[in-house]
Design an enzyme around this catalytic site. Structure first.
Site, mmCIF file in Angstrom:
data_model
loop_
_atom_site.group_PDB
_atom_site.id
_atom_site.type_symbol
_atom_site.label_atom_id
_atom_site.label_comp_id
_atom_site.label_asym_id
_atom_site.label_seq_id
_atom_site.Cartn_x
_atom_site.Cartn_y
_atom_site.Cartn_z
ATOM 1 N N HIS A 196 2.368 -5.490 -5.931
ATOM 2 C CA HIS A 196 2.308 -4.987 -7.297
ATOM 3 C C HIS A 196 3.705 -4.586 -7.772
ATOM 4 O O HIS A 196 3.842 -3.909 -8.800
ATOM 5 C CB HIS A 196 1.384 -3.775 -7.389
ATOM 6 C CG HIS A 196 -0.042 -4.048 -7.010
ATOM 7 N ND1 HIS A 196 -0.745 -5.124 -7.516
ATOM 8 C CD2 HIS A 196 -0.896 -3.391 -6.177
ATOM 9 C CE1 HIS A 196 -1.982 -5.107 -7.007
ATOM 10 N NE2 HIS A 196 -2.087 -4.089 -6.198
ATOM 11 N N PHE B 240 -12.255 -3.388 -3.424
ATOM 12 C CA PHE B 240 -11.374 -4.207 -4.250
ATOM 13 C C PHE B 240 -12.153 -5.025 -5.271
ATOM 14 O O PHE B 240 -11.601 -5.438 -6.289
ATOM 15 C CB PHE B 240 -10.558 -5.163 -3.371
ATOM 16 C CG PHE B 240 -9.493 -4.488 -2.557
ATOM 17 C CD1 PHE B 240 -8.543 -3.675 -3.153
ATOM 18 C CD2 PHE B 240 -9.428 -4.674 -1.181
ATOM 19 C CE1 PHE B 240 -7.547 -3.060 -2.412
ATOM 20 C CE2 PHE B 240 -8.438 -4.071 -0.423
ATOM 21 C CZ PHE B 240 -7.489 -3.258 -1.040
#
Length: 299
Positions: free
Chosen positions: A110, A260
């Site tokens: 990320h 997730f």
């Protein structure tokens, strides 16, 4: 690179970075040894990271679930898996595990563009970036993180304000996407993907990713991979992974706890956002990308 811990985050080059990414890791990124056959999947959180990971895993495994190297799910490039901030300095960071992986490596991150290993561009490793409507991202992130949010951010209005602020942990969505779009689009080793396109044209996007990775697969295998990467099929796969003896829950859940996989729908923001909040996002999008050709489906 200056970096000091404040509460549960570090401030590095003006960006607030979650405690799982100590300043030493971002220093290491500057010299991280990239391989030519590496594949990097980069996203702002809650933008389809694990969906694209599963697609890439299956493409590299020629559609065979049993041949996927599932240990690659356990680590994020910049993250250190440990119980809390007090342990992060002594625990083994994710990129150190990745140094030991066999090729081809699939690494998820990320990180903002400024923190990515520079060797990516020198070695021409493959980079796939996914951007998702920030209205859906903020809703997904809120529900995903709710259990671990500080009390003041459990208020939806406060969370929206935090999400759109420069103080957002990991950098704000608008800067994150803007930098990748304006600085990377057009590079031969970079593919910019819109989450909404993955939803509208799942099979076509699977085929596009296959071509980008240099995988010349039959139509039957493309069909199989498309089928195996629907949300229902992935839930089944994740359930099976969790049921395995000695299962490592970090493969399917953040910190081994937060799943997730969510609904993954497009347009869910309409059920939660006020008209005023939606307008705020529209204005920030227009201002951020006013001098670019970037468009995003936000309806």
């Amino acid at each position: 690179m200056a970096g000091t811990f404040q509460n549960d985050y570090a401030v590095i080059d003006g960006i607030r970075v979650f405690w799982t990414t100590p300043p030493s890791t971002l220093v290491d990124m500057k010299t991280f040894e990239v391989r030519e056959d590496d594949v990097f999947i980069v996203t702002f959180p809650k933008s389809g990271t694990h969906w694209l990971m599963e697609i890439v895993y299956l493409l590299l495994a020629n559609g065979e679930l049993s041949k996927i190297k599932r240990n690659m799910m356990e680590q994020g490039l910049e993250h250190t898996q440990c119980a809390g901030p007090s342990e992060v300095q002594t625990a083994k960071p994710g990129h150190k595990y990745m140094e030991e992986w066999e090729s081809p490596r699939v690494m998820n991150s990320h990180l903002m563009l400024r923190f990515l290993p520079p060797q990516i561009w020198e070695k021409k490793a493959k980079v796939l970036y996914v951007a998702r409507n920030p209205k859906d991202v903020v809703c997904s992130m809120y529900h995903f993180m709710y259990a671990i949010l500080p009390e003041e951010q459990r208020d939806w209005s406060n969370f929206v304000k935090f999400f759109t602020a420069k103080e957002m942990i990991g950098g704000d969505w608008f800067t994150h996407v803007y930098e990748y779009w304006t600085q990377c689009k057009g590079r031969e080793n970079f593919l910019f993907i819109k989450y909404e396109d993955l939803k509208k044209n799942h099979r076509g996007m699977v085929k596009q990713v296959a071509e980008f990775l240099g995988k010349n697969l039959s139509e039957e295998v493309i069909d199989k991979i498309t089928s195996l990467t629907t949300i229902d099929a992935m839930r089944k796969t994740y359930d099976e992974l969790e049921a395995e003896p000695g299962s490592n829950m970090r493969r399917t859940k953040a910190f081994g706890v937060l799943s997730f996989l969510n609904k993954g729908n497009v347009g869910s923001w309409k059920e939660q956002m006020s008209e005023e909040q939606s307008k705020l996002f529209d204005e920030k999008l227009a201002e951020t990308f006013k001098d670019t050709d970037f468009t995003l489906e936000c309806e």
